[in-house]
Structures are given as structure tokens and as C-alpha cells.
Enzyme design. Sequence first.
Site, mmCIF file in Angstrom:
data_model
loop_
_atom_site.group_PDB
_atom_site.id
_atom_site.type_symbol
_atom_site.label_atom_id
_atom_site.label_comp_id
_atom_site.label_asym_id
_atom_site.label_seq_id
_atom_site.Cartn_x
_atom_site.Cartn_y
_atom_site.Cartn_z
ATOM 1 N N ASP A 157 -3.882 -3.895 3.098
ATOM 2 C CA ASP A 157 -3.386 -5.230 2.799
ATOM 3 C C ASP A 157 -4.272 -6.165 3.467
ATOM 4 O OD1 ASP A 157 -0.877 -6.657 1.762
ATOM 5 O OD2 ASP A 157 0.546 -5.557 2.732
ATOM 6 N N ASP A 218 4.797 -7.998 -4.577
ATOM 7 C CA ASP A 218 6.002 -6.188 -4.795
ATOM 8 C C ASP A 218 6.985 -6.699 -5.245
ATOM 9 O OD1 ASP A 218 4.281 -6.507 -2.314
ATOM 10 O OD2 ASP A 218 5.483 -7.013 -0.916
#
Length: 411
Positions: A157, A218
Site C-alpha cells: 500500500d 477502496d
Amino acid sequence: MLWKVILLLMLALPTLALDNGLMRTPPMGWMSWGRFRCNTDCRNDPKNCISEALFVDMADRLVEDGWLKLGYKYLIIDDCWSFMSRDNKGRLMPDPIRFPNGIHKLAHYAHDRKLKLGIHANMGKQTCAGYPGTMLDQIETDAQTFADWEVDMLKFDGCYSNVNEQQKGFPLMSKALNATGRPIAYSCSWPMYRGGLPPSVNYSFLGEICNLWRNYDDIEDSWESVMRIVDWFFQNQADLQSVSGPGHWNDPDMLIIGNFGLNMEQSQAQMALWAIMAAPLIMSNDLRTLTGEARSILQNKAVIAINQDPLGIQGRRILQDEGHIEVFWRPLSKSASALVFLSRRTDMPYRYHSTLSLLNYTSSSYTAYDVFKDETVSLPSVNTHFTITINPSGVVMWYVYPDKSFEAKCT
């Protein structure tokens, strides 16, 4: 007729070969974040906290409930697994209370069951949830740590990192993973932090260093979130379709089927559209409590075979009808294709009329197999009219094959 359709789909599945290499078809598996987030309260919620016990439970379910046989082989630990500091040698380490036997032992547990273990790390000073991140001078150490633990996939990430760190760090992690000598699939979230589109994102370069990448926001547990993601991907399909393929995939994020935000129609829609996009099928739900309805959608062999088609071509939206119906198309191997008819309506079932000629099919005789109803529709000509009923926020998904090539394959 069902056995013929499944036979043709399964005959099209590839023998896996490696680029780096892994993931010649979109990866399938289970990940913790969407359903369990960063629940670390194991004292009060031991069955649902991010812990060794949770991943052991999910590993057992993947194997014993038939998921692994269908291709769901990755068991992925997302954020919140680590201790709040590194060890005295500068290495990441798991929380000793929640993962008492360590990640290496958990990897062995997965491997003994023919599963593969994935793990989360973050380019930057800390992860999105505030756990230790990976700075540039720690990349080689962390890559070797994951290899020593026999991890099979890394999700890297980018929270709390800047553009320069990302520009250096994401490629360096790819190089470091390869240098370990262990094949570790690499999911890099770099595009998501650069807006997801060219020229800010160099997808040609990404395809050389990553197996898959998050492009956009997301996913949340809601139909609105699913539709936002779908709209972004198909509004930008001209930039995104060509950069996806065997070994390097666009990732619209997790399957949330079986949680709380989608009804049955919407669950079928997410599954169908992710298959059309050649997207990773990474579930994030509670496999211990799934309803039979959710299980039947996620374990639909025909949809999975479409998703796993060896050509690896991402589909595209080909029509937006004034009746709020959208049509998506994906070319498949063996001269077949997949169609998804999506209703954006919220009022009532809609009777949609069309022909294959209006959907850019050429002259031939086709059969369409409805993958959710387990029914076939004969279409002797591309000009043959058909009518389908699409429920609000639902889909009809067809596997379409030319009759001659299908019959030849099955005889």
C-alpha cells in the site's frame, strides 16, 4: 446442456506459466480487510479480531467448503497484523498476542492445505491503520523477511508516502522481492495514489513490475460503492482495458458478497461485472456464516470460468440504453464471449428487447447460456429478437458461443 457449457468453459482454462511468475489468470482468494477491517480486540471479540485464529478458520473454510477446488487459493492478511515496533534487527514482526506462532507457522498451515498466503505492507512511515510502514532503506529487509516466512503474495500500500517515495519504493520492492529467489506475487497500490489514469500512471511500466494494482478508491459495503467503482472503470475503459492481461491485472477491489450491503440481485451484479472486467476475485466476507444464496453466487462455476478465461482480455461497456440498461461485453477463448445486461433502474423488473446484431455480433448461429438461471437461449441468427427480464439493480449474464464450434468441441 449445463454439462456441455461447463465442459467448454473448463477446456478453455490455461496451464499456468510464469512471467515473474504468477497470476496468469486473475487471482482468487480471501482477504480480511473488507469484512473485519482493523478489529484487534481479541479479548472481547476473539472470533472476529485480526489474529492467527481468524486466518486458521478461513483457511479451513476455503478448503473444507469447496472454495479451493474452484480456484480460491490466496489467504491474504491485510493491515493490522504487526506489532507496533520492529525487532532489534529492524525487521517487521507480528503482534505476539494475536499471532502467537508467527507468520511463518501460518504460512505452513496454509501450504499444508494447498493454499497460498498473502500479507500487507505499506510504502511509507506507517500503514493506513498506523502500524509500522516500510521506508526506502527497509525495503530489502522486509522483502527478505516475507520470503523467509514463505509468503506467496505481497499487497504493498502507499499511505503516508509522498510522490518521490512512491516513485522509488514501488519499483524497488518489486526488485527486492525478485532478488529473494522466492516467487512472491506483487500487488502494488501505486496507481490509486496517482489518480489511476495516464499520464500520471505509466501502466506499461507497472505491467513490468507488478502482478496487479489497485486503480481506484477502496470498496465499501454498499451498492453505491460498487456502482462508483464500476462507473469509474468503464468511463475510463479506453485507458484501462489494454493494460490488463495475463500476469498484470487491474484490481477494482474486493468482492463484498455475503456481507450486509448488497441484496441478491446486487451480489450477482458485482460477481458478473468483476468477471467481465477480468478482475481478481478476492472475497472479503465471513466464510463461516455465508448464506447458501451468497455461496451459490461466489461458487458459480460458469462465472468463475469466464473470469479465468486464458485470453485475459478485460471487457468493456458497449451500450447505455435510454431505459437505464447497460450492456457489457468480453471476448473469450474458443470464439465465445460474455454479455452482461445491467439494470440501473430502481422501480421494477424491465423487459429488455434486442438482437445480437445490435450488440456488434456478426452473422452466425449462437447459443446463449444464462449463467445464473442455468438456461439456454437459441439464437439462429444475429438478427433473431430476444427478450430478457432484468430485475432492479440486477443483471442477466450470458455465455455466448457459436453453435458449430461448440458442438465440434463437445463431440
